[in-house]
Structure formats: structure tokens, C-alpha cells
Design a protein around this motif. Structure first.
Motif, PDB file in Angstrom:
ATOM      1  N   GLY A  63       3.086  12.466  -6.071  1.00 22.15           N
ATOM      2  CA  GLY A  63       3.431  11.161  -5.422  1.00 22.15           C
ATOM      3  C   GLY A  63       1.465  10.317  -4.860  1.00 22.15           C
ATOM      4  N   THR A  64       0.592  10.633  -5.094  1.00 20.50           N
ATOM      5  CA  THR A  64      -0.793  10.058  -4.770  1.00 20.50           C
ATOM      6  C   THR A  64      -1.785  10.295  -5.502  1.00 20.50           C
ATOM      7  OG1 THR A  64      -2.075  12.113  -3.721  1.00 20.50           O
ATOM      8  CG2 THR A  64      -0.695  10.976  -2.428  1.00 20.50           C
ATOM      9  N   GLY A 101      -4.442   3.973   2.440  1.00 23.98           N
ATOM     10  CA  GLY A 101      -4.598   4.628   3.320  1.00 23.98           C
ATOM     11  C   GLY A 101      -3.847   5.717   4.281  1.00 23.98           C
ATOM     12  N   ASN A 102      -4.059   5.213   4.695  1.00 24.31           N
ATOM     13  CA  ASN A 102      -2.482   5.551   5.848  1.00 24.31           C
ATOM     14  C   ASN A 102      -0.947   5.889   5.374  1.00 24.31           C
ATOM     15  OD1 ASN A 102      -3.745   5.743   8.891  1.00 24.31           O
ATOM     16  ND2 ASN A 102      -4.122   3.434   8.253  1.00 24.31           N
ATOM     17  N   GLU A 103      -0.700   5.282   4.675  1.00 30.95           N
ATOM     18  CA  GLU A 103       0.442   5.348   4.208  1.00 30.95           C
ATOM     19  C   GLU A 103       0.278   7.054   2.779  1.00 30.95           C
ATOM     20  OE1 GLU A 103       1.070   2.069   1.635  1.00 30.95           O
ATOM     21  OE2 GLU A 103       1.981   0.425   3.585  1.00 30.95           O
ATOM     22  N   THR A 104      -0.440   6.925   2.424  1.00 28.12           N
ATOM     23  CA  THR A 104      -1.130   7.849   1.639  1.00 28.12           C
ATOM     24  C   THR A 104      -0.538   9.386   2.941  1.00 28.12           C
ATOM     25  OG1 THR A 104      -2.049   6.841   0.028  1.00 28.12           O
ATOM     26  CG2 THR A 104      -2.860   9.213   0.269  1.00 28.12           C
ATOM     27  N   LEU A 155       2.080  12.112   2.636  1.00 21.14           N
ATOM     28  CA  LEU A 155       1.272  14.200   3.065  1.00 21.14           C
ATOM     29  C   LEU A 155       2.035  14.707   4.356  1.00 21.14           C
ATOM     30  CD1 LEU A 155      -1.916  13.510   1.085  1.00 21.14           C
ATOM     31  CD2 LEU A 155       0.204  14.033   0.193  1.00 21.14           C
ATOM     32  N   ILE A 156       1.579  13.972   4.873  1.00 23.59           N
ATOM     33  CA  ILE A 156       2.394  14.794   6.455  1.00 23.59           C
ATOM     34  C   ILE A 156       3.496  15.239   6.749  1.00 23.59           C
ATOM     35  CG2 ILE A 156       2.372  13.838   8.876  1.00 23.59           C
ATOM     36  CD1 ILE A 156      -0.341  13.109   8.734  1.00 23.59           C
TER      37      ILE A 156
END
Length: 120
Positions: A36-37, A105-108, A112-113
Motif C-alpha cells: 500500500g505504499t 507523505g502525511n497520507e502514507t 500505516l498508522i
């Protein structure tokens, strides 16, 4: 009063349990990282550190992630090429960069969080 050394002495397998927990976490997260990343599993902790400590410098990230500065620098070059971070010269130290996450970057990191919360 119980001291930390007493706990370790009385719990000889605590290190094994911690290692098992870390490996289980990494196994769970790696499948989400890969599918997913755009990042590598080895870059996961650096990305999350940036998410929680926005505007920090590469040296602090290297220390926090137990990595050498050159490894962090290579990872950040990759992050920059993928549009995950922006590096800006630190006004207090012209030889250092302050690193911030981009929207991507924030969305990635948030993706993950969310996956990490599913683990619990």
C-alpha cells in the motif's frame, strides 16, 4: 522497592518476548508497507518519526532510528524523489536540513498508522 535489574534478573525471557513482539509487528506491517505504499520496510520507522516530529533534522532522525546518517540521507533522497518529504536548510545550522512531510507523505504515514491500529 523493585529495581529494573531485579525485574530483568527475575524475568530471563523478557528480551525474548520483546523480540517476538517486534518481529510480529514488523511482519504484520511489512505486508501493508509493500502493498500500500511507495516506501521500503526499512524506511517505515523514519517516516513515522517524521510524522510525529515534523521539522526535525537528519541527525536526530538517525539517532532515534538507530541508523547512521548516510543511511538516513539515502532514504531521504528516495523519499524526496517519491514526493514524500521536503528538505529545507535549517536557519540555525546552515549545514543541516529540516525535514517535513508533504501531503503525500502525511497520507502514507496515516495509512500505516490506521493499519497499525488494526493490529491491536
Amino acid at each position: 522497592m523493585i529495581e529494573y535489574d531485579d525485574i530483568i534478573k527475575d524475568s530471563p525471557f523478557i528480551a525474548n518476548h520483546l523480540i517476538t513482539l517486534i518481529k510480529t509487528h514488523d511482519f504484520f506491517m511489512n505486508k501493508h508497507i509493500k502493498s500500500g505504499t511507495d516506501i521500503l520496510p526499512s524506511q517505515y520507522y523514519m517516516l513515522l518519526f517524521l510524522y510525529y516530529e515534523m521539522g526535525t533534522n537528519q541527525s536526530d532522525i538517525a539517532k532515534a532510528c538507530l541508523m547512521d546518517r548516510s543511511g538516513v540521507s539515502r532514504a531521504f533522497k528516495d523519499f524526496e524523489e517519491k514526493g514524500l518529504i521536503v528538505r529545507q536548510i535549517d536557519e540555525e545550522n546552515k549545514r543541516a536540513y529540516k525535514i517535513t512531510l508533504t501531503k503525500k507523505g502525511n497520507e502514507t504515514a496515516e495509512f500505516l498508522i490506521r493499519k497499525e491500529k488494526r493490529m491491536g
